[in-house]
Enzyme design. Sequence first.
Site: not given
Length: 286
Positions: A107, A142, A174, A203, A224
Site C-alpha cells: 500500500r 500547491k 505578490k 506578480e 495574474d
Amino acid sequence: MTDQDAGLDLAEVERVVYTALAEDLGDPPRDVTSEATIGSEQSGTAELVARAAGVVAGLPVAAEVFAVTSGGRATFDQRVAEGARVTRGDVLAVVTGPIRALLTAERTALNLICRMSGVATHTRRWADELAGTKATVLDTRKTTPGLRAMEKYAVRVGGGTNKRMGLYDVAMIKDNHKLAAGSVTAAYRLVRERFPDVAVQVEVTTLAEAEEAVEAGADFLLCDNMGPALLRSVVEQVGDRAELEATGNLTLEVAREYAATGVDYLSVGGLTHSSPILDIALDLRA
C-alpha cells in the site's frame, strides 16, 4: 538507484518512505494480517501492473519501499522507464522477495507511485497541448504537505518545469507584499537589498504594473488573471525585457490560446493539487 532517477532527491525519498511506512505500521511496527497468514520464510514474486493508461513516475521510490520492508532482500526489476507512456495491463516492475515484506510494502508503494504517476500523467497532457509553442507548463507550491519533492519530480518527469521549490529559493512579490511595502518598486528594492543573490519574481495584474516591475529591475513577471488580449499587450511592451508567465484559472481547453500570446510559461496549480491518481496494482503471482 540508477542514472534514470536523475533529479530525485535521495534524502527526500528516504524521508518520505520511512514516514509513510511508520504511518502504516504503527508502534511497534507490524503488519498483523501478513504476519498471521504468511510464513516468515515464504518467498514469492509480484508485479506492479498499470490498470489504466498514463505516464509512469516514482518507480525508484516504490523500489525503496520494498527494499526497506525486506531489509534489502527484495529484488526490483523495473520494466519501463520513468516518464514512459503505458497502457492498461502493462507490467511496470517485477518484485521478488519475502512475501510478508512484499505485502507490507504494497500500500505504501502504491500510494506513492499512483500519486506521482497521476501528477506526471496530468502534466504530460499540458506538455502535449503546448507542443509547438514557446510556452512551458509550470507547477506551483500547491503541493501535498510532505510530498513536495516527489510531486515536483513527477512534474518534471511529465514534461513540466518547477517554478520554485519553496519560500527559500525564489522571492515572489505578490499583492500583499506590494501592499505592505507601499508599491511594486519598493517591494522589489527591499527584496533585492536583503537577498541580493536570490531570483525575484513579481506578480502583476495590469500593464502599468508590468512596466513598473521591469523598470524596477524584475526579469520575471507573473501575469495574474490576464486575458489573452491583455497578455499580448504585456508581451509587446516588456516581453523582450522579462520572462512572462500566465497564471490564474487556466485550463487545457484554452492552453494554446494563452500560449499564442507569446508568454514563456503557463502556471498550473492543478498539476499537483488536483491530479487524479494513475491506477496501479500489485499482483502476487500464484
